[in-house]
Design an enzyme around this catalytic site. Structure first.
Site, PDB file in Angstrom:
ATOM      1  CG  HIS A  97     -38.260  35.681  40.079  1.00  0.00           C
ATOM      2  ND1 HIS A  97     -38.914  34.473  40.088  1.00  0.00           N
ATOM      3  CD2 HIS A  97     -38.600  36.282  41.262  1.00  0.00           C
ATOM      4  CE1 HIS A  97     -39.620  34.358  41.213  1.00  0.00           C
ATOM      5  NE2 HIS A  97     -39.439  35.432  41.938  1.00  0.00           N
ATOM      6  CG  ASP A 119     -40.169  30.480  39.309  1.00  0.00           C
ATOM      7  OD1 ASP A 119     -39.987  29.982  38.190  1.00  0.00           O
ATOM      8  OD2 ASP A 119     -39.645  31.548  39.686  1.00  0.00           O
ATOM      9  CG  HIS A 121     -37.748  28.130  35.626  1.00  0.00           C
ATOM     10  ND1 HIS A 121     -38.668  29.071  35.210  1.00  0.00           N
ATOM     11  CD2 HIS A 121     -37.401  27.418  34.531  1.00  0.00           C
ATOM     12  CE1 HIS A 121     -38.876  28.936  33.904  1.00  0.00           C
ATOM     13  NE2 HIS A 121     -38.116  27.935  33.465  1.00  0.00           N
ATOM     14  CG  ASP A 123     -36.071  31.389  39.820  1.00  0.00           C
ATOM     15  OD1 ASP A 123     -35.909  30.857  38.698  1.00  0.00           O
ATOM     16  OD2 ASP A 123     -36.987  32.198  40.045  1.00  0.00           O
ATOM     17  CG  HIS A 136     -34.165  35.315  35.053  1.00  0.00           C
ATOM     18  ND1 HIS A 136     -35.292  35.366  34.260  1.00  0.00           N
ATOM     19  CD2 HIS A 136     -33.296  34.485  34.421  1.00  0.00           C
ATOM     20  CE1 HIS A 136     -35.109  34.595  33.194  1.00  0.00           C
ATOM     21  NE2 HIS A 136     -33.913  34.061  33.268  1.00  0.00           N
ATOM     22  CG  ASP A 226     -41.366  33.549  37.337  1.00  0.00           C
ATOM     23  OD1 ASP A 226     -42.032  33.714  36.297  1.00  0.00           O
ATOM     24  OD2 ASP A 226     -40.123  33.447  37.353  1.00  0.00           O
ATOM     25  CG  ASP A 228     -41.659  31.104  34.832  1.00  0.00           C
ATOM     26  OD1 ASP A 228     -41.941  30.547  35.911  1.00  0.00           O
ATOM     27  OD2 ASP A 228     -40.499  31.486  34.552  1.00  0.00           O
ATOM     28  CD  GLU A 271     -38.662  36.574  34.796  1.00  0.00           C
ATOM     29  OE1 GLU A 271     -38.712  36.812  33.568  1.00  0.00           O
ATOM     30  OE2 GLU A 271     -37.589  36.508  35.437  1.00  0.00           O
TER      31      GLU A 271
HETATM   32 MN   LIG Z   1     -38.496  32.786  38.617  1.00  0.00          MN
END
Ligand SMILES: [Mn+2]
Length: 302
Positions: A97, A119, A121, A123, A136, A226, A228, A271
């Protein structure tokens, strides 16, 4: 629509190796053919060249591999800007990312951008808050003008400060924030739609709110997706899986609603890690999501 596929086999920003093979996984899963079948004109521009990690030095442990990442992102930013100037939709395949520094900053050149960041997360770390030193985990903060100067200015190419107004940014699907990135994110003005919010309101309502945030006064919406963000049950091939993510259909509806606005101007799909994947499940899901983002529907009345 004219779509430019841009591969970025970058894995400097992630802690686990293998995400550099993501662009191949998406190509093998039939990305170009699928887009063409929807009636789009698709040009695969190949990959941005990325040096082998083994030939680079890590540098500052709080900003691992910053130099090669900035170098790749400078070239990616130019490539994305060129696509947009031609009236094409850049579709950027990661890679980790950290490449969004290049894609989003490139898309934001001369444009007021809305940004949706799907995402697990935030980030939103900086070199001062990062627990890992992996870049990332920092791109969204840098896009908002926070963190290392080199990232914020893409190695001196761009001015300082936010490239996208934080009030036009929405994070969707978040469920794992680091202790020291939370206060930064809270102070930033970015709209955060956690998994809990999605559970309570439903993905339809959350996406309408996120689209409203990213639309207000902007020239278009950029999606940085992303894998994830999606539950590891459906997207096992990611470096930092977190349980409790978007279901297969929630993820699809999210991008379908975005496509429906007609305001999507570019997207990243990042990712996907083929080494951690099961028979390219995550690569195939990523392709299906890209198709939904580009107008594919289960059923469309004539
Ligand atoms: Mn990310």
């Amino acid at each position: 629509m004219q779509i430019d596929i841009i591969g970025v086999p970058l894995d400097f920003g992630a802690g686990r190796r293998g995400v550099d093979m993501g662009p191949s996984a998406l190509r093998y899963a039939g990305l170009r053919q699928g887009l063409a079948a929807l009636g789009h004109q698709v040009t695969d521009l190949g990959n941005i060249s990325v040096p082998l990690l083994e030939t680079c030095t890590m540098g500052d442990p709080h900003l691992k591999y910053m130099q090669p990442i900035v170098d790749v992102c400078q070239r990616l930013a130019e490539r994305v800007n060129t696509s947009l100037e031609a009236g094409h939709l850049p579709l950027v395949l990661g890679g980790d990312h950290s490449l969004a520094l290049g894609s989003v900053m490139g898309a934001a050149q001369g444009r007021r951008l809305g940004l949706i960041w799907l995402d697990a997360h935030g980030d939103f770390n900086t070199h001062e808050t990062t627990p890992s030193g992996n870049i990332h985990g920092m791109p969204l903060a840098a896009i908002c003008g926070l963190g290392a100067q080199e990232l914020v200015t893409l190695g001196g190419r761009l001015r300082e400060g936010a490239k996208v107004d934080p009030h036009n940014i929405a994070i969707v699907g978040v469920r794992d924030l680091d202790a020291r990135e939370k206060p930064l994110l809270r102070a930033s003005g970015v709209a955060v739609y956690s998994m809990e919010t999605i559970d309570r309101l439903g993905i339809n309502e959350v996406m309408h709110r996120a689209i409203e945030v990213a639309s207000r006064g902007t020239d278009g919406i950029y999606l940085s997706l992303d894998l994830d963000g999606i539950d590891p049950m459906f997207a096992p091939g990611v470096g930092t899986p977190v349980p409790g993510g978007l279901t297969y259909r929630e993820a699809h509806l999210a991008v379908e609603l975005l496509a429906e606005t007609g305001r999507l101007i570019g997207l990243d799909i990042v990712e996907v890690n083929p080494i951690l994947d099961h028979r390219n499940t995550t690569g195939e899901l990523a392709v299906q999501l890209a198709l939904s983002a580009c107008g594919k529907r289960i059923w469309q009345e004539l």
